[in-house]
Design an enzyme around this catalytic site. Structure first.
Site, PDB file in Angstrom:
ATOM      1  N   SER A 474      49.271  30.923 -21.658  1.00 39.54           N
ATOM      2  CA  SER A 474      49.717  32.258 -21.280  1.00 39.54           C
ATOM      3  C   SER A 474      49.091  33.286 -22.224  1.00 39.54           C
ATOM      4  O   SER A 474      47.871  33.348 -22.320  1.00 39.54           O
ATOM      5  CB  SER A 474      51.244  32.315 -21.293  1.00 39.54           C
ATOM      6  OG  SER A 474      51.719  33.438 -20.608  1.00 39.54           O
ATOM      7  N   ASP A 559      50.027  30.310  -9.775  1.00 39.14           N
ATOM      8  CA  ASP A 559      50.563  31.076 -10.894  1.00 39.14           C
ATOM      9  C   ASP A 559      50.812  32.528 -10.490  1.00 39.14           C
ATOM     10  O   ASP A 559      49.871  33.254 -10.155  1.00 39.14           O
ATOM     11  CB  ASP A 559      49.560  31.029 -12.056  1.00 39.14           C
ATOM     12  CG  ASP A 559      50.139  31.535 -13.364  1.00 39.14           C
ATOM     13  OD1 ASP A 559      51.101  32.315 -13.333  1.00 39.14           O
ATOM     14  OD2 ASP A 559      49.609  31.150 -14.432  1.00 39.14           O
ATOM     15  N   HIS A 591      52.661  28.742 -13.441  1.00 36.96           N
ATOM     16  CA  HIS A 591      52.402  29.178 -14.812  1.00 36.96           C
ATOM     17  C   HIS A 591      52.788  28.062 -15.773  1.00 36.96           C
ATOM     18  O   HIS A 591      53.857  28.062 -16.388  1.00 36.96           O
ATOM     19  CB  HIS A 591      53.201  30.447 -15.097  1.00 36.96           C
ATOM     20  CG  HIS A 591      52.708  31.212 -16.291  1.00 36.96           C
ATOM     21  ND1 HIS A 591      51.425  31.684 -16.388  1.00 36.96           N
ATOM     22  CD2 HIS A 591      53.320  31.572 -17.445  1.00 36.96           C
ATOM     23  CE1 HIS A 591      51.272  32.325 -17.528  1.00 36.96           C
ATOM     24  NE2 HIS A 591      52.403  32.252 -18.201  1.00 36.96           N
TER      25      HIS A 591
END
Length: 618
Positions: A474, A559, A591
């Site tokens: 991330s 995602d 994600h």
């Protein structure tokens, strides 16, 4: 992970390798909760590789599988009057829907069968046997209205209509919706009403940098307890007179860190404790009964941290979780009336904590004088000198790393790598000024904090300067790409896991329900128009020609936070230059990789990648 989550080893490392699957397979049993009547407990356990809900009568040996999902693990569940309520998304799209099942596993039904909708729990209405409050963006993908659902009949009705700017709702102890917070993207307004029949009134408007976050009402439903940084750098727990817009008392504050949570007894109507997180978590008690109970159990589980995670309505039977930096721990049931603690299950019994590495809190100073707190995990059985290192910045970025068992870190340590995690500027919990120091500093001072961590390990003779890799997910993936583009000399290899590559396209592809916060994002990260040069110079994709080291990229196709296009752009930019980059895309993930087989594939590839590029001693 947030964001808006065997081909060789270190040649000087002699400890036996633990199978990769031991670190990343699903827990044997986890997430225990006790039923309100104290007769049963529920837990998550694997069924055909996915975590499903099981229910077991306390004192009996056999359990019943309540759900039988095979496509996606259950992310959250709770008890409701003898039923199990749970949430599940589809392939990582984060459109979580609400379902119910009976405790015999014979009946299951979806309560929110709407496409492209996300459901969140507002209040489980503990004293109401049949109803709960949820919020859902059913009418407008950017806006969440509150719905009252009868979980027995499935009947649903609007409980509060969102005018378009409300970002959160709070109920009093009767379940009445009496607090809300609205936002224009930069300023937040605290709204209040005495009764649900009344209109909300604006009480206080602050810039998003200041906050008063309602936690729950006082037990007479007149005032609220809140976490607030109004007039202070660190969040404190306060008692607040909302109707008259006045802070009444400071319940607890700490000069070093934010205090964000307050706990209470629903049965006895008293506040009980706060948790303060510095290098480790510490509990501060306000209630002797809870303190004595905690002390009794802690003395029975010496050497471990403990947490009370669930209890029955009478507050007599409790689920207790033990853990440490070297163990995922175990679950216990504690009978308060008998002072009896019985072990239910180990979370991952195949993990031998004696083979795990110690996670040590560390501090170092950034080049501009900030104290950066972090954690250093060194491989066991080797002199901590001239080691291969994995720098592991966290996601968020407005999150933090914490002390405790981390399977990624333990896996890397077992393979002979030292691992440094750092709470760079912007990490939450360290006060407003530390957080604000990250504004418009993606790829700049935030990245310097990470680079200074590398320097710290080199100066301490822990790191071999030629064998330092960077890996993150991330925002940590963004920091990975920024590290090898803006400071390519520091790293020998890099792994980007669902990371941002282009700040312009990232801003354009966020989920629709993040749209109300775009102005705030512009102030914190940068405005695509006003700060276009800043964002371009902070976007790794435009500097792919600077990359000199091997890169491995992993991405989930579905995602919703970091669109697959972010990874596609970076991989294309490198391939256009004739650079080979390893690229893993999982069609059934979002994600971060949640399905067990995908985790095995990802970490197996990571292991080979790091062994290939960090294996040779210099």
């Amino acid at each position: 992970m947030l964001l808006f989550e065997l081909t060789g080893t270190n040649t000087a490392f002699s400890q036996a390798q633990i199978p990769l699957t031991d670190f990343f397979k699903n827990p044997e049993k986890t997430a225990y909760t006790i039923s309100p009547d104290g007769k049963y407990y529920a837990f998550l356990a694997p069924y055909k590789k996915r975590l499903n809900v099981f229910v077991q009568e306390i004192g009996k040996k056999d359990s019943i599988r309540v759900t039988s999902l095979t496509d996606r693990s259950i992310s959250q569940y709770f008890w409701k009057d003898g039923m199990i309520m749970y949430f599940k998304d589809n392939g990582g799209d984060e459109n979580f829907h609400l379902y119910k099942s009976d405790v015999n596993g014979k009946y299951s039904k979806e309560l929110t069968p709407y496409e492209k909708v996300t459901v969140r729990l507002i209040d489980d209405l503990e004293d109401n046997k049949s109803e709960i409050l949820i919020e859902m963006n059913k009418e407008n993908p950017q806006v969440f209205d509150v719905y009252r659902i009868n979980v027995v009949t499935g009947e649903m009705s609007i409980a509060a209509k969102n005018p378009g700017d409300i970002s959160s709702w709070s109920t009093d102890h009767t379940g009445a919706i009496r607090i809300a917070v609205s936002t224009d993207g930069i300023n937040n307004t605290l709204l209040y009403r005495e009764k649900e029949s009344e209109q909300f009134k604006s009480i206080l408007t602050t810039n998003f940098k200041e906050n008063i976050n309602p936690l729950f009402f006082t037990f007479d439903n007149k005032y609220i307890f809140a976490s607030s940084n109004l007039g202070r750098d660190k969040n404190a727990i306060v008692k607040y007179d909302v109707a008259n817009n006045q802070e009444m008392d400071v319940i607890y504050s700490d000069p070093e860190v934010d205090v964000s949570d307050l706990f209470y007894s629903h049965k006895r109507k008293v506040i009980t404790a706060v948790v303060v997180e510095k290098a480790k978590r510490d509990v501060v008690f306000f209630d002797k009964i809870v303190e004595e109970r905690f002390t009794k159990v802690r003395n029975k589980l010496k050497g471990y941290e403990i947490s009370f995670t669930s209890h029955d309505k009478d507050e007599n039977k409790f689920i207790v979780r033990s853990y440490s930096d070297r163990s995922l721990g175990a679950y216990y049931i504690y009978d308060n009336s008998k002072d009896e603690l019985i072990k239910i299950a180990d979370v991952s019994p195949w993990i031998n904590e004696d083979q795990m590495a110690e996670m040590k809190p560390v501090k170092y100073t950034s080049r501009d004088g900030l104290t950066i707190n972090g954690y250093l995990t060194l491989p066991k059985g080797v002199d901590p000198k001239n080691l291969p290192v994995v720098i592991n910045p966290h996601g968020g970025p407005w999150a933090r790393d914490s002390w405790g068992y981390n399977p990624e870190v333990q896996f890397l340590a077992n393979r002979g790598y030292a691992v440094l995690q750092m709470n760079f500027r912007g990490s939450v919990g360290f006060g407003r000024s530390f957080w604000e120091a990250s504004f418009k500093q993606w790829g700049l001072k935030m990245q310097d904090d990470i680079s200074d961590g590398v320097k710290y390990l080199i100066d301490e003779d822990i790191a071999d300067p030629k064998r330092v890799a960077i890996y993150g997910g991330s925002y940590g993936g963004y920091a990975t790409l920024a590290g090898i583009t803006f400071t390519p000399e520091l790293y020998a290899a890099a792994i980007d896991y669902v990371g941002v590559a282009n700040l312009f396209t990232f801003m354009k592809t966020i989920p629709p329900y993040w749209q109300p916060y775009l102005d705030m994002m512009y102030e914190m990260v940068g405005d695509p128009v006003k700060d276009s040069l800043l964002l371009r110079n902070s976007s790794p994709v435009f500097f792919a020609d600077k990359i000199k080291v091997p890169l491995f990229v992993a991405q989930g196709k579905n995602d919703p936070r970091v669109n697959k296009d972010e990874s596609d752009q970076m991989v294309k930019a490198l391939k256009d230059r004739g650079v080979d980059v390893e690229y893993m895309v999982k069609e059934d993930e979002g994600h971060g990789f949640h399905n067990e087989e995908n985790r095995f594939d990802f970490y197996g590839s990571m292991e080979k990648f790091l062994a290939k590029h960090l294996n040779k001693a210099n």
